[in-house]
Design a protein around this motif. Structure first.
Motif, PDB file in Angstrom:
ATOM      1  N   PRO A 133       4.618   0.907  -0.178  1.00 33.63           N
ATOM      2  CA  PRO A 133       4.318  -0.076  -1.207  1.00 33.63           C
ATOM      3  C   PRO A 133       4.730  -1.495  -0.845  1.00 33.63           C
ATOM      4  CG  PRO A 133       6.255   1.191  -1.823  1.00 33.63           C
ATOM      5  CD  PRO A 133       5.711   1.826  -0.574  1.00 33.63           C
ATOM      6  N   VAL A 134       5.466  -1.658   0.246  1.00 33.35           N
ATOM      7  CA  VAL A 134       5.954  -2.994   0.618  1.00 33.35           C
ATOM      8  C   VAL A 134       4.894  -3.789   1.359  1.00 33.35           C
ATOM      9  CG1 VAL A 134       7.691  -4.278   1.927  1.00 33.35           C
ATOM     10  CG2 VAL A 134       8.342  -2.206   0.661  1.00 33.35           C
ATOM     11  N   SER A 135       4.374  -3.226   2.447  1.00 29.51           N
ATOM     12  CA  SER A 135       3.415  -3.981   3.268  1.00 29.51           C
ATOM     13  C   SER A 135       2.078  -3.270   3.436  1.00 29.51           C
ATOM     14  CB  SER A 135       4.019  -4.259   4.651  1.00 29.51           C
ATOM     15  OG  SER A 135       4.320  -3.047   5.331  1.00 29.51           O
ATOM     16  N   GLY A 136       1.946  -2.088   2.872  1.00 30.57           N
ATOM     17  CA  GLY A 136       0.659  -1.393   2.899  1.00 30.57           C
ATOM     18  C   GLY A 136       0.474  -0.419   4.039  1.00 30.57           C
ATOM     19  N   ALA A 137       0.799  -0.821   5.269  1.00 33.84           N
ATOM     20  CA  ALA A 137       0.555   0.042   6.432  1.00 33.84           C
ATOM     21  C   ALA A 137       1.317   1.351   6.285  1.00 33.84           C
ATOM     22  CB  ALA A 137       0.981  -0.676   7.712  1.00 33.84           C
ATOM     23  N   PRO A 138       0.621   2.484   6.269  1.00 34.59           N
ATOM     24  CA  PRO A 138       1.296   3.753   5.979  1.00 34.59           C
ATOM     25  C   PRO A 138       2.073   4.304   7.165  1.00 34.59           C
ATOM     26  CG  PRO A 138      -1.016   4.144   6.417  1.00 34.59           C
ATOM     27  CD  PRO A 138      -0.838   2.652   6.425  1.00 34.59           C
ATOM     28  N   GLY A 139       3.086   5.080   6.862  1.00 34.05           N
ATOM     29  CA  GLY A 139       3.686   5.958   7.846  1.00 34.05           C
ATOM     30  C   GLY A 139       2.944   7.280   7.779  1.00 34.05           C
TER      31      GLY A 139
END
Length: 240
Positions: A133-139
């Motif tokens: 939720p912080v920068s979008g790019a998923p783990g």
């Protein structure tokens, strides 16, 4: 039943060179402790493909959960995703579900989803995404390995996304006692206490303050009554 076990793999030349101080291990250890998941090992490896692959395989075989941090960004040296895919023999490429998340994020900010940013949508075929939720790019999670970013705020958000889905154990309880004597004076009685309470972890952490030697004795365990009993015995052994 014993608590679930975990390991952490910290990836990045910047950690080993001393340029960056790792804060993620401290955070993860605290969160796992609260949920009764025992963090048993932490490894730090460089941005080296063979080293990362070998570490992922070894830790995945040894522990129930593995948490990685670092190396899933947009630059050329972010190779963690590829290495984890290789460790499990999985194919990796840009995945449409991850692309869609990034596209929406960059469209909302008026930025271009260029080739570099699109690298962050490269996910192994069999993996499930970890929300960011912080920068979008998923783990992502593949088998028992949870692959996360190295930026502390993003790492913490990803941990918060993963932990609710993991089996909990008995939270680790602890009590401590400050003893103003040198370790050489307390080692014998401490060894006897550790033998009597072999089901607990009893650690001695020495200090020197204003010319005085002492130690903080920390007793840890999942059974509160046993921790209490050991602390009572410790206080009786070393009265103030």
């Amino acid at each position: 039943m014993p608590n679930p076990t975990a390991a952490m793999l910290v990836i990045g030349d910047e950690i080993l060179s001393g340029r960056t101080r790792d804060a993620n291990m401290h955070f993860l250890a605290g969160e796992l402790t609260k949920r009764g998941i025992d963090l048993k090992e932490v490894r730090v490896v460089s941005d080296d493909q063979a080293a990362i692959v070998a570490a992922v395989r070894a830790l995945s075989d040894a522990y129930e959960h593995v948490f990685t941090s670092g190396g899933i960004g947009p630059t050329h040296d972010d190779i963690t995703a590829d290495c984890v895919a290789e460790a499990f023999g999985d194919h990796i490429d840009v995945r449409e579900d991850a692309r869609a998340i990034l596209q929406a994020r960059y469209d909302a900010s008026g930025q271009e989803l260029n080739a570099a940013r699109l690298r962050m949508a490269r996910i192994p075929d069999s993996a499930t995404l970890i929300e960011n939720p912080v920068s979008g790019a998923p783990g992502f999670t593949i088998r028992n390995v949870h692959v996360m970013a190295g930026v502390p705020s993003v790492f913490q958000a990803m941990v918060a996304s993963v932990l609710p889905g993991l089996t909990r154990g008995a939270p680790l309880l602890s009590q401590s006692l400050r003893i103003e004597r040198g370790e050489g004076d307390i080692a014998g009685p401490l060894a006897a206490l550790a033998t009597e309470f072999a089901d607990l972890s009893i650690g001695s952490y020495p200090f020197q303050q204003n010319g005085m030697y002492g130690a903080n004795i920390v007793i840890r365990g999942s059974d509160g009554a046993r921790v209490d009993a050991a602390m009572i015995r410790l206080r009786d052994t070393f009265p103030e």
